[in-house]
Design a protein around this motif. Structure first.
Motif, PDB file in Angstrom:
ATOM      1  N   VAL B  15      14.502 -37.564 -22.840  1.00 45.66           N
ATOM      2  CA  VAL B  15      15.072 -36.262 -22.214  1.00 45.66           C
ATOM      3  C   VAL B  15      15.086 -35.391 -23.715  1.00 45.66           C
ATOM      4  O   VAL B  15      15.822 -35.957 -24.668  1.00 45.66           O
ATOM      5  N   ILE B  29      14.524 -30.231 -14.937  1.00 46.77           N
ATOM      6  CA  ILE B  29      14.150 -31.295 -13.991  1.00 46.77           C
ATOM      7  C   ILE B  29      13.138 -31.202 -13.160  1.00 46.77           C
ATOM      8  O   ILE B  29      13.408 -30.401 -12.142  1.00 46.77           O
ATOM      9  N   LYS B  34       9.810 -38.126  -9.024  1.00 49.00           N
ATOM     10  CA  LYS B  34      11.093 -38.901  -9.594  1.00 49.00           C
ATOM     11  C   LYS B  34      11.812 -39.395  -8.415  1.00 49.00           C
ATOM     12  O   LYS B  34      11.973 -38.689  -7.333  1.00 49.00           O
ATOM     13  N   CYS B  39      16.366 -38.432 -11.368  1.00 51.35           N
ATOM     14  CA  CYS B  39      16.829 -36.943 -11.606  1.00 51.35           C
ATOM     15  C   CYS B  39      18.275 -37.099 -12.007  1.00 51.35           C
ATOM     16  O   CYS B  39      18.550 -36.237 -12.893  1.00 51.35           O
ATOM     17  N   VAL B  42      18.451 -37.941 -15.723  1.00 51.88           N
ATOM     18  CA  VAL B  42      17.960 -36.782 -16.700  1.00 51.88           C
ATOM     19  C   VAL B  42      18.863 -35.721 -16.758  1.00 51.88           C
ATOM     20  O   VAL B  42      19.473 -35.338 -17.716  1.00 51.88           O
ATOM     21  N   LEU B  57      16.776 -27.592 -12.228  1.00 44.93           N
ATOM     22  CA  LEU B  57      16.065 -28.783 -11.301  1.00 44.93           C
ATOM     23  C   LEU B  57      15.174 -28.076 -10.378  1.00 44.93           C
ATOM     24  O   LEU B  57      15.721 -27.297  -9.644  1.00 44.93           O
ATOM     25  N   CYS B  68      22.063 -35.425  -7.558  1.00 43.23           N
ATOM     26  CA  CYS B  68      22.285 -34.705  -8.957  1.00 43.23           C
ATOM     27  C   CYS B  68      23.891 -34.169  -8.664  1.00 43.23           C
ATOM     28  O   CYS B  68      24.615 -33.870  -9.788  1.00 43.23           O
TER      29      CYS B  68
END
Lengths: 229, 229, 229, 229, 229, 229, 229, 229
Positions: B15, B29, B34, B39, B42, B57, B68
């Motif tokens: 990252v 992101i 992924k 996700c 990150v 994202l 997330c």
């Protein structure tokens, strides 16, 4: 259909002298790949057929023009690097087709289109350099464009002009993607794809640089109209 | 440059926590490919970095969004089939970017663009459905468009709108070729080529459907401007 | 918009003399497909319009340059096989644009870009030959690049330099895919696709070899900034 | 060459059991388009051949894996949507290949590559997410990359990472264009063209998503080296 | 990496004199788009750097060759329409690379490859005209091919030869898609795609007509091997 | 042009209610990418505008149809996987357009074309399955085709039928390249290119699968004709 | 040619019952895009025509097969995802066509080819998995291949097998590019281009995945031969 | 297969003197990319081999022809810009192949085809200018075409003629896509795709402009037939 008398066989070519009766236009003589003698031979065959249709030689070089003028010197010749010659011009019918171009460099293709129209007795109102980067130029010409029975739009690069015109007038609009431009223009393929994906309702188009084809398309439309009335 | 502390190594991802210092924006992101857990991982790394940049994202599915949101529930989520979530929103700066679309179907991409702009504190003035088939719609919105510091144009099919807008306003114009349309649209490739061959002076553009990229491009322009003053 | 006085009609061209008021830049004269006389005619029309914008002739050949110099000999001419001429130069504004190239062969396109910038009073800092095969060359020039308000990256072959630069600086980055290279470069299409699929946030780009377009894009950005302050 | 005993004819397949003698690697079983039974049949034929080469099943689905595990349950299976299974693993040779990816989404292809290398006794040092948008991540891993005998670079989108890596290390670099990304990535074609036009000296590459092929290429290089010494 | 002393700045070029230390090969001078003086300038800079790497000028015209020979007359020059010149040749190492071509017309590209190899002290065993239409020609040369440490295959048209060779020998095989052929060969794109979709395990390849790149790829492989031992 | 009253702003769409006055046809509702509610909203706006033009919803799914029928249940709905609905049908004018298809699989696109024509009061004479592999089928239908004012030809695969028809009749011929076929049909791109390179004089065409566009093109032609008389 | 009795008009289709007299083969029923009822209707019309030619339904789904079997249950059905059904089989003539495939995944297309051949009374000698990566497999089958009157080669990926076979035998060789493979195979376009640029003398080919077409091509050759004798 | 005596090694070429025994035709000398001396050398080797097969030099320039005539002056030379020379002509067999062209400009490719056929003792019945824009020309020649054992169709632009002919006769039909035409013809790619997607049953074709290949394909068919009887 099977009538083999309907064409003149020159050995290297079968001249389709029956085409005027069939589709209302004589076969055109496509210059590239023909010798000057071959061009002249086809011309002679076409001119010896029944009168009534103009004859057009397209994309010709000076040698081909010269050989054809020896066959019949009455042609009108136009164009720059790529020449168009026409014979047996029709009387002006009073009909008008607007031939709009996006830029000055599209004039070569527009000239082929206009020369063909004129041979068929149709007034070609050439309106160059209306590209969408300066939209007011197009808007300023709208009355003139709206006055035409058919509109031909010659545009290279991204070819956006055809969509824009078709959104502004109700007449039939025929796009001609032009090979003008460089790099991303991909020699006209970008304009062809662009016109083909147009968001404007009822835009039709022809192949890259095919000014002659656009003129023939207009001739078809106007002939149909005339027969109707 | 060689400072390996400048990224968090999660095993499956490095990252880039130094990106805000370097280019003024945090790494985004990118959802596809992924797992929801990746996700979320990150996101956690980005949020644990120094504050100062929004986190975005993009192109996420509901499972990725859910994972997330468990990391940080403060996100704004927008979009339909393709979701965008943003964290650490900047205060509104008063700057405005017009996001013009050619049609309603381009709204998905425009929404990604707008959500990113808003996260960066920039007002996104969404002006949909200005396609060139009805030019007066665009002309009617010109004052609103002319009021923006930067103009983003999302257009699929032949993508002509970007050229037309760039011919009407002096602000920077960023085109986003969209994959809307069918057949000849070639999933956005036609619009990409079309914008790439534009006759309008100074039109720049980004990749197909890359609304996020267009927003970042505007962020770069406005950040530079701010630093200047 | 409908004001037909806003252009000079030369028959073969409608010179868009209102463009500076509209988009802040005069119409450029695109050389290819125009005769020297046509170039000179458009130049004359543009120079007779209201002052305030530089005038640029792009992709010209020596005959076109000569005809234009007879109209107004004050031009600066630059380039090799493809010439650029500029008139009515603006006073230097103190703003700086870095024009970075991947290789020496990209200088032709970069020169067109730089000449246009200089005409608009913007300093063009030409930084050639920073291709990613020798990354330290680019890194060594980073301070100079970071000092620019806008960065233009001209790159052919795989065009990777644009992505790399956009990952290193926060200023707006405009890629110009160049037709340098052979074989797999596909005359610039590879670089165009490559930039279009860039992983770098906020990279925008223009068409293949369009150095003039990249300069105009920078002019738009810097003009907007100036108006703001 | 004409020895027809050199393959096992299963009716639907001719298993090339002589391949290890010829090129140093057993024929792989390519999953798509084969029934689970066909996969299992080919596996059985390969395992009944002379020992000495690992056997690899690529791009398989769970049903194919299951059928093959019934033939021989000693396989290592890896991957997500696209599975790789390997049999008859070689002893670790101590050689190391770096498998660098541009992003997390490239891991699927990188995993196929790594699994194949490991089967051949080569250590696969997986270094993900080194994309050029955050160059310092790559530079931070340079010592690890420089320690490898061969470097494989898996990169989608514009695929720039392969060029950059090949400009930084002297080892053989094999690019794998990946189909990651969307829109302008054209399902890997952009990365393929980009690598194919690379400005880096001596970058070679394989087909789109062909992680297995890159591994085989590394196996060829290291086998040759071993024979030499 | 940041050491700006690591290149000679000639204004139009930044000569990467540190490349031999970094990747084991000096920067090559790519002829097209450079003036003879520019070629000579880059050559001078490269020759004034630390010795130890051959210097190669590729795809040059006679004027460029002449200008470079005035800088240093010790070059070996080879090729027909497209010239290759090499300086600072390494002593023969005894290693051998087979350069196999599909047809006689591929010799131009193969010659560039061979000249580069020879400059690096590697014996180039040129084996022309082994196209798959007469497979026994290839089979007759197999012993010679099998004797090489690396095999380069130059093939235009459908490029099938690379797949066939990679199925017959275990050494690393590097394909070079060539632009020979006409029509459906699409100037090398067909061979590029064909090699890219090869069914042979572990075939790697370089860009269209990139004989120099294939040689560099072989240099990388053999250098790595040498360091190992 | 600047009259912002000329469209209904629904937020997500600017309904171009002035289009009938401008181009003689109402804006169509393009289904894909719109929610059923959005389709219904646009329909409501169009139906509340001045009468005089049919309204067409194209490429719709059943949910969109249902939502629109709730707005106004008087629609005619046709098609299979891809539905067309029309409102405000014009009285039959007595004009006839032949809609010729190459195969049965082209009927989906032909149906969209016919439904649009019928809504505009034009008789659509659907003549399916006249592909050139059985030319007598076409020749047997010639009298019926020759009786039409305009001919639309829907053809996928190689699209040859459009050229053949345009060589047999003098009426305007509009080709619609269809995405029928598989493999080499390239989802309609082959037919698009084929029509675009037609040897027949005056064939025009529209984008892939754009049956609606072909109908609009015919409407333009016939409207123009009607105004004339 | 004008005899309209020569086809059965079913409304949605004009069944070309005169085709056997004209080209020696009945019209095939192409499944995709037809309803089961339409398939059955065409079948009925074909079977009610004069006997003498087999009838083939290609690329059908199970519903289409079922509907057709209700019309006439005497069909032979073969294939996996894509089904072929044949009626009115000819007596075996003793002639043999070799159908060689590059891999097991090409069997689907080869099966369509073989089923069509068998319906015409020709023995189809299916020889799968002869890909050039293991050339001895092909060489081992040479006697069998050389024994055939015509050779069909089905190959995906790079399609090299067709060139190799045409270089080994003197019989007519018909290539079928297959859509097997992934990534760089471009769904068969790579194999199509590859075969189209073949270096082998006298290789002809058909469209992507067109196993039926290859069989018809062989039928034409063998019919001609039979008439001769 | 391994017999290295089966070719003459000239250094720059391995002349495949065993090809007549293998495939019934001698290796052809492909002119482009060979020096006149190389052409002459290959010719000498071919003529010194066992008699029984004609020898053909294709796509040659006048210098190559001259050098070859010095080796053996008995050649027949034909063609215009692209010359074909043939040696060791076979006695006329009485078999006839019709070589039909769409236009006069296709004669160059047709001539190469005819010259090759004649060398093999096959009568080439050249029937030019039968393009589908004037279908009666083709229909008028049907008896002559139906009289041939094999039909070759050379067609550029949209290449529709090949499909139409294959729908009218039962003999094997071999299409040759020609690069005639401009713009949308894409140098023959349009005709290639068009033939590749043909709706006619059993049409096979060769690469763009490959008149020689079509002749060889016919030779294969007729040789097979002869052996049979």
């Amino acid at each position: 259909m099977n009538d083999s008398d309907a064409f003149h066989d020159l050995g290297f070519a079968k001249v389709d002298v029956a085409r005027p009766q069939r589709v209302g236009m004589a076969e055109a003589i496509y210059g590239p790949g023909k010798s000057p003698e071959q061009c002249a031979g086809v011309l002679k065959a076409l001119l010896s057929g029944p009168p009534g249709s103009p004859v057009v030689l397209t994309r010709a070089n000076p040698e081909q023009i010269e050989a054809c003028l020896e066959v019949d010197g009455s042609a009108r010749v136009s164009g720059g690097k790529m020449l168009t010659a026409t014979w047996r011009h029709r009387e002006p019918s009073g009909e008008k087709v607007a031939v709009v171009t996006a830029g000055t460099a599209d004039l070569e293709v527009a000239t082929e289109c206009a020369a063909t129209l004129v041979a068929y007795g149709i007034q070609a109102d050439l309106i160059p350099d209306c590209g969408v980067a300066g939209l007011h130029r197009l808007l300023g010409e709208l009355p003139r464009i709206a006055d035409a029975a058919v509109v031909v739009v010659v545009a290279g690069m991204e070819g956006a002009l055809a969509s824009v015109v078709a959104g502004l007038v109700g007449a039939p609009v025929i796009g001609v993607p032009a090979s003008t431009g460089y790099g991303s223009s991909l020699e006209g393929a970008t304009a062809l794809l662009s016109m083909s994906a147009s968001c404007a309702q009822g835009l039709a188009f022809v192949g890259i640089d095919n000014g002659f084809g656009a003129a023939c398309c207009a001739v078809r439309m106007l002939s149909a109209r005339r027969q109707e009335t």
